[in-house]
Design a protein around this motif. Structure first.
Motif, PDB file in Angstrom:
ATOM      1  N   HIS A 108       0.834  -1.204   0.000  1.00 19.36           N
ATOM      2  CA  HIS A 108       0.000   0.000   0.000  1.00 19.36           C
ATOM      3  C   HIS A 108       0.865   1.249   0.000  1.00 19.36           C
ATOM      4  O   HIS A 108       2.033   1.235   0.363  1.00 19.36           O
ATOM      5  N   ILE A 109       0.268   2.323  -0.445  1.00 17.10           N
ATOM      6  CA  ILE A 109       0.991   3.578  -0.634  1.00 17.10           C
ATOM      7  C   ILE A 109       1.435   4.158   0.707  1.00 17.10           C
ATOM      8  O   ILE A 109       0.813   3.902   1.734  1.00 17.10           O
ATOM      9  N   ALA A 110       2.527   4.927   0.691  1.00 18.02           N
ATOM     10  CA  ALA A 110       3.010   5.563   1.913  1.00 18.02           C
ATOM     11  C   ALA A 110       2.905   7.071   1.733  1.00 18.02           C
ATOM     12  O   ALA A 110       3.839   7.700   1.232  1.00 18.02           O
ATOM     13  N   PRO A 111       1.761   7.678   2.097  1.00 21.94           N
ATOM     14  CA  PRO A 111       1.648   9.124   1.913  1.00 21.94           C
ATOM     15  C   PRO A 111       2.588   9.873   2.853  1.00 21.94           C
ATOM     16  O   PRO A 111       2.803   9.449   3.992  1.00 21.94           O
ATOM     17  N   LEU A 112       3.130  10.973   2.351  1.00 22.69           N
ATOM     18  CA  LEU A 112       4.067  11.774   3.138  1.00 22.69           C
ATOM     19  C   LEU A 112       3.295  12.602   4.173  1.00 22.69           C
ATOM     20  O   LEU A 112       2.170  13.040   3.909  1.00 22.69           O
ATOM     21  N   GLN A 113       3.942  12.843   5.305  1.00 21.32           N
ATOM     22  CA  GLN A 113       3.289  13.641   6.346  1.00 21.32           C
ATOM     23  C   GLN A 113       3.086  15.074   5.851  1.00 21.32           C
ATOM     24  O   GLN A 113       4.002  15.689   5.299  1.00 21.32           O
ATOM     25  N   GLY A 137       1.101   9.989  -6.110  1.00 17.77           N
ATOM     26  CA  GLY A 137       0.396   9.188  -5.109  1.00 17.77           C
ATOM     27  C   GLY A 137      -1.039   9.667  -4.948  1.00 17.77           C
ATOM     28  O   GLY A 137      -1.764   9.848  -5.919  1.00 17.77           O
ATOM     29  N   ILE A 138      -1.443   9.933  -3.713  1.00 17.31           N
ATOM     30  CA  ILE A 138      -2.806  10.417  -3.469  1.00 17.31           C
ATOM     31  C   ILE A 138      -2.836  11.947  -3.360  1.00 17.31           C
ATOM     32  O   ILE A 138      -3.818  12.524  -2.924  1.00 17.31           O
ATOM     33  N   GLY A 139      -1.741  12.581  -3.752  1.00 15.39           N
ATOM     34  CA  GLY A 139      -1.792  14.038  -3.959  1.00 15.39           C
ATOM     35  C   GLY A 139      -1.376  14.899  -2.787  1.00 15.39           C
ATOM     36  O   GLY A 139      -1.685  16.097  -2.774  1.00 15.39           O
ATOM     37  N   SER A 140      -0.633  14.343  -1.831  1.00 16.29           N
ATOM     38  CA  SER A 140      -0.345  15.117  -0.614  1.00 16.29           C
ATOM     39  C   SER A 140       0.396  16.422  -0.912  1.00 16.29           C
ATOM     40  O   SER A 140       0.086  17.463  -0.320  1.00 16.29           O
ATOM     41  N   GLU A 141       1.380  16.363  -1.823  1.00 15.89           N
ATOM     42  CA  GLU A 141       2.168  17.585  -2.105  1.00 15.89           C
ATOM     43  C   GLU A 141       1.274  18.643  -2.759  1.00 15.89           C
ATOM     44  O   GLU A 141       1.353  19.833  -2.438  1.00 15.89           O
ATOM     45  N   GLU A 156       0.614  10.724 -11.802  1.00 13.68           N
ATOM     46  CA  GLU A 156       0.403   9.475 -11.076  1.00 13.68           C
ATOM     47  C   GLU A 156      -0.008   8.384 -12.064  1.00 13.68           C
ATOM     48  O   GLU A 156      -0.888   8.584 -12.885  1.00 13.68           O
ATOM     49  N   LEU A 157       0.654   7.226 -11.967  1.00 13.97           N
ATOM     50  CA  LEU A 157       0.417   6.099 -12.862  1.00 13.97           C
ATOM     51  C   LEU A 157      -0.855   5.340 -12.523  1.00 13.97           C
ATOM     52  O   LEU A 157      -1.582   4.899 -13.406  1.00 13.97           O
ATOM     53  N   LYS A 158      -1.101   5.152 -11.239  1.00 13.22           N
ATOM     54  CA  LYS A 158      -2.124   4.199 -10.815  1.00 13.22           C
ATOM     55  C   LYS A 158      -3.495   4.873 -10.732  1.00 13.22           C
ATOM     56  O   LYS A 158      -3.648   5.902 -10.060  1.00 13.22           O
TER      57      LYS A 158
END
Ligand SMILES: C[S@@+](CC[C@H](N)C(=O)[O-])C[C@H]1O[C@@H](n2cnc3c(N)ncnc32)[C@H](O)[C@@H]1O
Length: 187
Positions: A108-113, A137-141, A156-158
């Motif tokens: 599973h993805i590791a989103p950044l804090q 990823g899920i867009g955190s940045e 994002e690829l996925k």
């Protein structure tokens, strides 16, 4: 606090065979800068970036020290001292990732804090600048970039992560609309 299921970090490995155990590995924030002068300085004032805040950012380890235990080990917590401007980084302060999970996920993805991203964006970009996140990823940045008045470009690829990324970025616009609504209701 457990961030991964790596065997070497699990307590069950200590119980079974501690020869297979190891310490956790640090996350590093790596910075690269184009040589030469910066054509667009990122300026702050004592009010917007007080010296006490810089001392916390400049610390080589972003943690909150809470003293030492009887064995002399530092007690470190992820306590966020004042909201986003914490000394420590709360490892759980990420965008939620569960809705982006897919049946074919290998890992599973590791989103950044979010607090780590916010510090980087405030230090290394001006309001209105474009923040590029090539591994979105899920867009955190992008999420923090929009909150901080920047623009964002993400790749994002996925598909399932991309769908969540779009929702997360849209939620910033929703937050802003709500704030505007409350502000105009208060006038
Ligand atoms: C560690 S995750 C990034 C998480 C992101 N920082 C966040 O907090 O939401 C890395 C992402 O890069 C994506 N990725 C890997 N190779 C890629 C590529 N060539 N182009 C675009 N995305 C890619 C993966 O699908 C994964 O979602």
């Amino acid at each position: 606090m457990q961030r991964t299921k790596a065997l070497g970090l699990l307590h069950k490995t200590i119980r079974k065979d501690s020869a297979m155990s190891r310490q956790g590995i640090n996350d590093y924030l790596v910075t690269m800068r184009k040589p030469g002068a910066n054509d667009e300085p990122i300026e702050h004032t004592n009010e917007t970036f007080p010296v006490a805040l810089w001392q916390r950012y400049a610390s080589p380890v972003w943690a909150t020290l809470e003293g030492s235990d009887g064995d002399g080990f530092h007690i470190i917590t992820s306590r966020e001292v004042t909201g986003n401007e914490s000394s420590g980084i709360n490892p759980s302060n990420t965008l939620q990732k569960e809705s982006a999970r897919d049946d074919d996920d290998e890992r599973h993805i590791a989103p950044l804090q979010l607090s780590v991203i916010r510090r980087g964006i405030r230090l290394w970009s001006n309001p209105g600048d474009v923040v590029l996140s090539p591994f979105g990823g899920i867009g955190s940045e992008g999420y923090v970039a929009l909150q901080e008045g920047r623009k964002a470009v993400l790749c994002e690829l996925k598909c399932s992560y991309f769908a969540q990324l779009v929702k997360n970025l849209q939620s910033v616009a929703d937050q802003e609309r709500q704030q505007d609504l409350f502000a105009s209701a208060g006038e």
